[in-house]
Design a protein around this motif. Sequence first.
Motif, PDB file in Angstrom:
ATOM      1  N   UNK A 173     123.151 113.283   2.170  1.00  0.00           N
ATOM      2  CA  UNK A 173     122.458 111.871   2.609  1.00  0.00           C
ATOM      3  C   UNK A 173     122.227 111.151   1.315  1.00  0.00           C
ATOM      4  N   UNK A 182     125.352 110.003  -0.212  1.00  0.00           N
ATOM      5  CA  UNK A 182     125.824 108.750   0.645  1.00  0.00           C
ATOM      6  C   UNK A 182     125.036 107.583   0.288  1.00  0.00           C
ATOM      7  N   UNK A 183     123.799 107.657   0.417  1.00  0.00           N
ATOM      8  CA  UNK A 183     123.127 106.408   0.179  1.00  0.00           C
ATOM      9  C   UNK A 183     123.132 105.867  -1.413  1.00  0.00           C
ATOM     10  N   UNK A 193     126.536 104.090  -1.476  1.00  0.00           N
ATOM     11  CA  UNK A 193     126.648 102.932  -0.768  1.00  0.00           C
ATOM     12  C   UNK A 193     125.710 101.622  -1.584  1.00  0.00           C
ATOM     13  N   UNK A 194     124.758 102.223  -2.399  1.00  0.00           N
ATOM     14  CA  UNK A 194     124.212 101.368  -3.050  1.00  0.00           C
ATOM     15  C   UNK A 194     124.868 100.768  -4.264  1.00  0.00           C
ATOM     16  N   UNK A 232     124.425 112.287   7.579  1.00  0.00           N
ATOM     17  CA  UNK A 232     125.499 111.600   7.252  1.00  0.00           C
ATOM     18  C   UNK A 232     126.689 112.686   7.531  1.00  0.00           C
ATOM     19  N   UNK A 283     131.209 109.438   7.238  1.00  0.00           N
ATOM     20  CA  UNK A 283     131.095 108.117   6.296  1.00  0.00           C
ATOM     21  C   UNK A 283     131.415 106.895   7.114  1.00  0.00           C
ATOM     22  N   UNK A 284     131.010 105.603   6.650  1.00  0.00           N
ATOM     23  CA  UNK A 284     131.287 104.624   7.677  1.00  0.00           C
ATOM     24  C   UNK A 284     132.721 104.311   7.518  1.00  0.00           C
ATOM     25  N   UNK A 329     135.952 102.410   6.616  1.00  0.00           N
ATOM     26  CA  UNK A 329     136.286 101.702   5.603  1.00  0.00           C
ATOM     27  C   UNK A 329     135.370 101.801   4.386  1.00  0.00           C
TER      28      UNK A 329
END
Lengths: 306, 306
Positions: free
Chosen positions: A256, A259-260, A263-264, A295, A300-301, A303
Motif C-alpha cells: 500500500x 502504491x501511495x 500515485x503521488x 492494494x 492497481x487502478x 490505467x
Amino acid sequence: MTRILISEVGPRDGLQSIDRVMPLAAKQAWIAAEAAAGVREIEVGSLVPAALLPQMADTEALIALARTIPGLTVTVLVPNRRGAERAIRAGTHKLSMPFSMSETHSLKNVRKDHAAVLAEIAAVAALVADQPAETRPYFEVGLATAFGCTIEGPVSEDAVERLAVATLEAGAAEVGLSDTTGYADPAAVRRLVRRVRRAVGDDRLNTLHLHNTRGLGLANVVAGLEEGITTFDASLGGLGGCPWAPGASGNIVTEDLAFMLAAMGCDTGIDLPALLAVRSIVADALPGEPLYGFTPDAGLPLGFAA
Amino acid sequence: MTRILISEVGPRDGLQSIDRVMPLAAKQAWIAAEAAAGVREIEVGSLVPAALLPQMADTEALIALARTIPGLTVTVLVPNRRGAERAIRAGTHKLSMPFSMSETHSLKNVRKDHAAVLAEIAAVAALVADQPAETRPYFEVGLATAFGCTIEGPVSEDAVERLAVATLEAGAAEVGLSDTTGYADPAAVRRLVRRVRRAVGDDRLNTLHLHNTRGLGLANVVAGLEEGITTFDASLGGLGGCPWAPGASGNIVTEDLAFMLAAMGCDTGIDLPALLAVRSIVADALPGEPLYGFTPDAGLPLGFAA
C-alpha cells in the motif's frame, strides 16, 4: 520527482512476531524477489541470542546471502555491541539499534535504563569507527516508542529531543523515529519530526518506522513526507509488531505504501506488479498467516502508470 | 481547535451495498446511538425506487424518526427530482445528489449523460428554491468518480472543474468530491480540492467522500484537512461501496477517522468510547458481515484524552 526509500523490515520485524520459523531458503527467496522488484534496502534479521528469538537464528547466514544481491543495502537489527560485532563479521551494510524512549519499555525489552543504552550506543559507535572505511557499516539508532508507550502511556517530546541529541553525541550517524506502538497521528509526526530535526539537523533524521495499529500508518507517512522524511520502513503484507509491547502489531504495508508513493509521483524505484507478486512467496512459506494490505486485493487502478 | 464534521453515511452507502435488509428498528437504534455519541450529520438512506434497492425501502420512515433527534442533520441521497420531492415531503434537512464525472459511469448508474444530469440538478434546485425558507433543505451535489473510474480509468481534472462550476450554476448550494472508486491519493486530493475551490470559491466545496479501497483513505483525509476541507463522509465499520463500480468497496471507517481527528486535536464533538460502542448494534443486526477498522481492535492509546 522526490526519491523516497522504502526500507523493507518484514524479514525482521514481521517474522520476529510470528512463532513459526520461516526456513532460510524462503527468506532468501523473499529478499531476492523483493530486491528484484526494486526495493533497495531490507532489514534481514536481528542479532539477538538465538534462544530469545529462534526465528532470527539464521540471520548471519541470511546476511551472507543478501550481500550478494547487487545494489541492495543489507540492514540488521542489533541490540548491543555483541550483536554489532556479529553483524560486522557477517558483512552487514547498516546497523539499526533500537533505543526505547520509554524507560519502562527499555527495561522490560533489553533490561537497560537510558544511561545504559546510551553507553551501549557509544560502544557500538566505537566499534564501527574502528572498522576499515571500505567495510564500515552505517549506524542508525531507532528511537522506539517515540510517540507513546503501551506501558507508560504518553512519552514526552522533550525527552525524545534530548535523547536524540544524546544518541548522536554518543556516536550514531543518524536517528529514526519509531512508532512502535501505533500511537502516532499526523499532527504528532509533524511536530516531533520538526522538533528533533531542529535539534539535530535535517540530515540526521531521515527515517520513520510506523505501525498501522490504529489504521493511521499511511496518514502518518503523508505528514512525514511533508516534513521532508525520505525513508519509510514497511513490511510486506503488514507482517509484524513488537512482541514486548502488548497490542502493538502491524507494520505499515509495503504494497500500500509503494502504491501511495507511486500515485503521488514519488520515485521509489519499485515495480508495483513485481512487488505484489512477492506476496505469494510469503503466503506459501507461512500458510494461514494473515497478510494485510488493501492494494493487493483491489489491484492497481485502471490505467494506472507507475 | 479546528471543528470538523464527520458525516456518517453507513446507513446509506454501507447498507445499499449489502444484500440483506437491516430492519427499520435496527437502523433507528444505530442512528440514535451514533447521534448520542456526538455525530451531528447522518445520511439515513436513498430515495431510489424500492425495486432497485429494497435495502432503502424504509428511507422515508427513517427520515421521520431521525428528524426527531435534536441537533442531528438528516441527509438523504436523491438521484433525481422525484426522489427530492419524496425527501422534502418526509422532512429531510439536506439532499445529496450524485453526479458522476465519468460519463460512462453516469450512463450505467442512472442512464443519464452529463447534460441530462445537469438538467436534473437544475430541476431539483428549482424545487428546493420553491420550498418555504423554514423547511427548505440544503442541496449538495457529490461529484462521483472525481478521482478516476473503474470503467473509464483516469478522469480529467479539467472536466471535474468544469462540471463543478456547471453544477453550481445549475443551482446546487455546494459540491463535494467523491472518490467512489478508491483511486485518490493525497497529492491528487490536494490538487483537485485546490483547483475546484479556485474555480467555485472555498465556501462551495467543503466535503470529501473517500473510500479506503487501497488503504489510502485516512492519508487522503490528511491532504483534505490541509486544504481546508471541513466535512468528511465515513461509514461505521467501513461498511459500504458502490454497487455499480466493480471492486470499489469500503468507505473510510468512522471509528478510525474520529480517533485520528481527535488525536490531531480537531473537534468533532464525538465521544470515542460511545462511538466504538455503536459497532455492536450494527454487528448484532448484520451477523457475519465483516466490519472494518483498526482502532476498535487496538483500543484507544493508554492515557489518551480526546
